[in-house]
Scaffold this motif. Sequence first.
Motif, mmCIF file in Angstrom:
data_model
loop_
_atom_site.group_PDB
_atom_site.id
_atom_site.type_symbol
_atom_site.label_atom_id
_atom_site.label_comp_id
_atom_site.label_asym_id
_atom_site.label_seq_id
_atom_site.Cartn_x
_atom_site.Cartn_y
_atom_site.Cartn_z
ATOM 1 N N THR A 60 0.855 -1.186 0.000
ATOM 2 C CA THR A 60 0.000 0.000 0.000
ATOM 3 C C THR A 60 0.892 1.238 0.000
ATOM 4 N N TYR A 61 0.335 2.347 -0.490
ATOM 5 C CA TYR A 61 1.045 3.622 -0.449
ATOM 6 C C TYR A 61 0.022 4.745 -0.538
ATOM 7 N N ASP A 62 0.125 5.720 0.359
ATOM 8 C CA ASP A 62 -0.735 6.896 0.358
ATOM 9 C C ASP A 62 0.128 8.104 0.010
ATOM 10 N N PRO A 63 -0.043 8.694 -1.181
ATOM 11 C CA PRO A 63 0.807 9.812 -1.583
ATOM 12 C C PRO A 63 0.624 11.061 -0.717
ATOM 13 N N GLU A 64 -0.511 11.207 -0.064
ATOM 14 C CA GLU A 64 -0.721 12.374 0.796
ATOM 15 C C GLU A 64 0.118 12.293 2.065
ATOM 16 N N THR A 65 0.198 11.119 2.661
ATOM 17 C CA THR A 65 0.974 10.958 3.898
ATOM 18 C C THR A 65 2.370 10.414 3.635
ATOM 19 N N ARG A 66 2.630 9.933 2.402
ATOM 20 C CA ARG A 66 3.892 9.310 2.008
ATOM 21 C C ARG A 66 4.232 8.100 2.890
ATOM 22 N N SER A 67 3.208 7.416 3.362
ATOM 23 C CA SER A 67 3.404 6.216 4.168
ATOM 24 C C SER A 67 2.647 5.066 3.527
ATOM 25 N N GLY A 68 2.915 3.865 3.991
ATOM 26 C CA GLY A 68 2.257 2.704 3.426
ATOM 27 C C GLY A 68 2.729 1.434 4.094
ATOM 28 N N SER A 69 2.746 0.362 3.312
ATOM 29 C CA SER A 69 3.214 -0.911 3.842
ATOM 30 C C SER A 69 3.821 -1.747 2.724
ATOM 31 N N VAL A 70 4.623 -2.696 3.137
ATOM 32 C CA VAL A 70 5.229 -3.651 2.216
ATOM 33 C C VAL A 70 4.881 -5.052 2.687
ATOM 34 N N LEU A 71 5.000 -6.007 1.793
ATOM 35 C CA LEU A 71 4.860 -7.411 2.153
ATOM 36 C C LEU A 71 6.240 -8.049 2.099
ATOM 37 N N LEU A 72 6.636 -8.641 3.219
ATOM 38 C CA LEU A 72 7.883 -9.404 3.218
ATOM 39 C C LEU A 72 7.676 -10.656 2.374
ATOM 40 N N ASP A 73 8.740 -11.339 2.032
ATOM 41 C CA ASP A 73 8.633 -12.510 1.167
ATOM 42 C C ASP A 73 7.806 -13.631 1.793
ATOM 43 N N ASP A 74 7.662 -13.633 3.117
ATOM 44 C CA ASP A 74 6.823 -14.645 3.763
ATOM 45 C C ASP A 74 5.358 -14.204 3.854
ATOM 46 N N GLY A 75 5.034 -13.031 3.281
ATOM 47 C CA GLY A 75 3.658 -12.542 3.269
ATOM 48 C C GLY A 75 3.291 -11.635 4.425
ATOM 49 N N THR A 76 4.229 -11.369 5.316
ATOM 50 C CA THR A 76 3.972 -10.511 6.465
ATOM 51 C C THR A 76 3.920 -9.054 6.040
ATOM 52 N N PRO A 77 2.812 -8.349 6.343
ATOM 53 C CA PRO A 77 2.762 -6.921 6.037
ATOM 54 C C PRO A 77 3.498 -6.127 7.105
ATOM 55 N N VAL A 78 4.288 -5.145 6.672
ATOM 56 C CA VAL A 78 5.028 -4.290 7.592
ATOM 57 C C VAL A 78 4.824 -2.848 7.145
ATOM 58 N N PRO A 79 4.343 -1.991 8.053
ATOM 59 C CA PRO A 79 4.110 -0.593 7.670
ATOM 60 C C PRO A 79 5.406 0.206 7.616
ATOM 61 N N PHE A 80 5.381 1.293 6.846
ATOM 62 C CA PHE A 80 6.494 2.239 6.859
ATOM 63 C C PHE A 80 5.934 3.654 6.951
ATOM 64 N N ALA A 81 6.717 4.520 7.568
ATOM 65 C CA ALA A 81 6.320 5.911 7.763
ATOM 66 C C ALA A 81 6.927 6.793 6.673
ATOM 67 N N ALA A 82 6.495 8.048 6.645
ATOM 68 C CA ALA A 82 6.962 8.995 5.633
ATOM 69 C C ALA A 82 8.470 9.173 5.669
ATOM 70 N N ASP A 83 9.078 9.150 6.858
ATOM 71 C CA ASP A 83 10.531 9.358 6.924
ATOM 72 C C ASP A 83 11.297 8.237 6.215
ATOM 73 N N ALA A 84 10.788 7.005 6.257
ATOM 74 C CA ALA A 84 11.433 5.895 5.547
ATOM 75 C C ALA A 84 11.269 6.062 4.036
ATOM 76 N N PHE A 85 10.100 6.522 3.611
ATOM 77 C CA PHE A 85 9.866 6.766 2.189
ATOM 78 C C PHE A 85 10.771 7.894 1.704
ATOM 79 N N ASP A 86 10.834 8.990 2.456
ATOM 80 C CA ASP A 86 11.667 10.137 2.085
ATOM 81 C C ASP A 86 13.147 9.773 2.028
#
Length: 70
Positions: free
Chosen positions: A7-33
């Motif tokens: 997932t990714y929200d361009p307004e907040t610049r945050s979202g989530s990724v799926l690890l290779d085992d399928g685990t979702p992990v969120p990320f904040a705007a500072d990680a995206f930036d």
Amino acid sequence: MQATAYTYDPETRSGSVLLDDGTPVPFAADAFDAGGLRLLRPGQRVRIEVRQDAAPAGPPTITLVTLQTF
């Protein structure tokens, strides 16, 4: 570490990724930036850097998200 953009929200610049085992992990705007990206689409392969939080059983904290290059 590699993951897939989930997932990714361009307004907040945050979202989530799926690890290779399928685990979702969120990320904040500072990680995206930190990765220097302008946009992220679900399904893109990304490289992430993580910091394990103080709680050993807790999810990792993503500190950087950037595109995976081969």
